[in-house]
Design an enzyme around this catalytic site. Structure first.
Site, PDB file in Angstrom:
ATOM      1  CG  HIS A 265      -1.907   0.982   1.394  1.00 25.86           C
ATOM      2  ND1 HIS A 265      -1.663   2.253   1.838  1.00 25.86           N
ATOM      3  CD2 HIS A 265      -3.240   0.913   1.141  1.00 25.86           C
ATOM      4  CE1 HIS A 265      -2.802   2.925   1.855  1.00 25.86           C
ATOM      5  NE2 HIS A 265      -3.776   2.143   1.436  1.00 25.86           N
TER       6      HIS A 265
ATOM      7  CG  ASP B 111       0.640  -2.505   6.303  1.00 31.03           C
ATOM      8  OD1 ASP B 111      -0.342  -2.647   7.059  1.00 31.03           O
ATOM      9  OD2 ASP B 111       0.603  -1.839   5.251  1.00 31.03           O
TER      10      ASP B 111
ATOM     11  CE  LYS C 146      -7.108  -0.211   6.380  1.00 34.99           C
ATOM     12  NZ  LYS C 146      -7.852   0.291   5.234  1.00 34.99           N
TER      13      LYS C 146
ATOM     14  CB  CYS D  80      -3.686   3.230  -1.617  1.00 38.62           C
ATOM     15  SG  CYS D  80      -4.873   4.515  -1.335  1.00 38.62           S
TER      16      CYS D  80
ATOM     17  CD  GLN E 221      -6.763  -4.587   4.247  1.00 36.23           C
ATOM     18  OE1 GLN E 221      -7.706  -5.240   4.685  1.00 36.23           O
ATOM     19  NE2 GLN E 221      -6.906  -3.336   3.818  1.00 36.23           N
TER      20      GLN E 221
END
Ligand code: 7TS
Length: 404
Positions: A122, A199, A225, A363, A202
């Site tokens: 991203h 990261d 999220k 993104c 997700q």
């Protein structure tokens, strides 16, 4: 197995109609909807508790501080960190990564040093490193992917040099759904004496996370999220690294003593939390995590996997369907194009049928270049989505295809 029909009752927004059609919300990678308990917690705190934290001797301030620090403990347990000193509240994944990119490059990097990222990042795991690179003369190296959207691990190993200082990769791709082999990535980096930032934007909402088991050095995720509110996020960092880094921003909370000549900084994690924190957001995030824990992250993961497999099977039957991201280890994100229909047209028309998907580059423009496309339509799933909703998506795509 989870019962999505029961779960949906906890999410009032899912009963909305848009354009007279029942809402089918398939944009969960962008943000998830909130259970009633989270929204109620926010209202309740503003109605009954609100006061600034850490500085007050009065009743409400102490109560607000208690909720805020309990939230830190809830987050610690959620990702199985060793200590609450390792849990820094930020505004979200983006700020967490910017914090590390800024402070780590300042403390631990010099001109000519290198950071390894991947081809599926991203923008928020690319641009902060580029900015640091611009300031300091650092180089970015990129792990390539195969056509299924999996990292090429042999090439990864070859990227290491004596100048490699950090590896920063997504746990799960927000475009491809690929679950990266982060444990192996971390172990290889550690063999080279290099720390790793994961990261987890997700992954944290969709699977159990154990930062000690992964042995990652930093882990970032977003509250919004993870079924919590916007404006709050988390940076986990091993104490040994956080101790070495300088503060990110200056102000209240992050100091011990200030004179006009000299300032000493607060202990971890407060050194990285300048200013009034989002104490309502932290508490509401903890309530979201409580909700997830009640369902069970293992159950959530298993349900979403089955639903993804079902969706891929059903969508596969649409003539002209092209998937982007068919990794063996794939989570609940499905990017696709149908024939030569433009992604924006398809997304806009699906919206008119009540189906919320995302379109565009998500993104991740460098990934789009690698895939040789401008953008995709993306359906991203959550545990409150159902097979009926997937059927609606498939029927809607079939119907729209006739129009083109
Ligand atoms: N990293 C990944 C892998 C993401 O998917 C996102 C947001 C971020 C970082 C940034 O998170 P933020 O909460 O700080 O914005 N991804 C998306 C998306 O896919 N559509 O909208 C936001």
């Amino acid at each position: 197995m989870l019962n999505a029909d029961n779960i949906r009752k906890d999410f009032p927004i899912l009963s909305l109609s848009v354009y007279g059609k029942p809402l089918v919300y398939l944009d969960n990678a962008a943000t998830t909807q909130k259970p009633r308990s989270v929204v109620d917690a926010i209202a309740n705190e503003y109605y009954n508790v609100n006061a600034n934290v850490h500085r007050g001797v009065h009743f409400l301030s102490q109560k607000a501080t208690e909720l805020h620090e309990q939230a830190r403990e809830t987050v610690r347990a959620f990702i199985h960190a060793r200590s609450t000193s390792e849990i820094v509240f930020t505004r979200g994944t983006t700020e967490s990564i910017n914090l590390v990119a800024t402070c780590f490059s300042q403390a631990c990097m010099k001109e000519g040093d290198e950071v390894i990222i991947s081809a599926m990042e991203h923008h928020s795991n690319i641009v902060p490193w580029q900015m640091a690179a611009g300031r300091m003369g650092i180089q970015l190296k990129v792990i390539p992917i195969n056509d299924k959207g999996e990292l090429l691990m042999e090439d990864y190993e070859k990227l290491f040099s004596p100048h490699t200082r950090l590896v920063s990769v997504a746990h799960v791709s927000n475009v491809l759904g690929t679950v990266n082999p982060v444990k192996e990535i971390i172990s290889i980096a550690h063999d080279h004496g290099v720390p790793v930032l994961i990261d987890g934007a997700q992954s944290a909402p969709h699977m159990p996370i154990d930062v000690q088991e992964l042995d990652c050095d930093f882990f970032a995720f977003s509250g919004h999220k993870t079924y919590g509110p916007t404006g709050i996020g988390v940076l986990y960092g091993k104490e040994k690294w956080l101790d070495q880094l300088p503060p990110y921003q200056g102000g209240g909370e992050m100091i011990q003593h200030v004179s006009f000549q000299h300032t000493t900084y607060n202990e971890l994690p407060y050194k990285f939390e300048a200013g009034t924190p989002d104490y309502v957001g932290s508490h509401a995030l903890a309530v979201a995590i409580d909700y997830l824990n009640t369902l069970g992250m293992d159950n959530i993961h298993a349900y979403e996997r089955q639903l993804t497999d079902y969706a891929m099977r059903q969508m596969q039957q649409i003539e002209g369907m092209r998937f982007f991201g068919t990794a063996d280890n794939k989570d609940a994100v499905i990017s696709f194009l149908v024939g030569d229909i433009h992604h924006l047209d398809l997304g806009t028309l699906l919206d008119r049928l009540g189906i919320a998907v995302r379109t565009g580059h998500h993104c991740a423009e460098p990934l789009m270049h690698r895939l040789g496309i401008e953008g995709t339509v993306r359906a991203s799933l959550a545990f409150y989505n159902t097979r009926e909703e997937i059927d609606s998506l498939v029927a809607a795509i079939q119907r729209l295809k006739q129009m083109f």
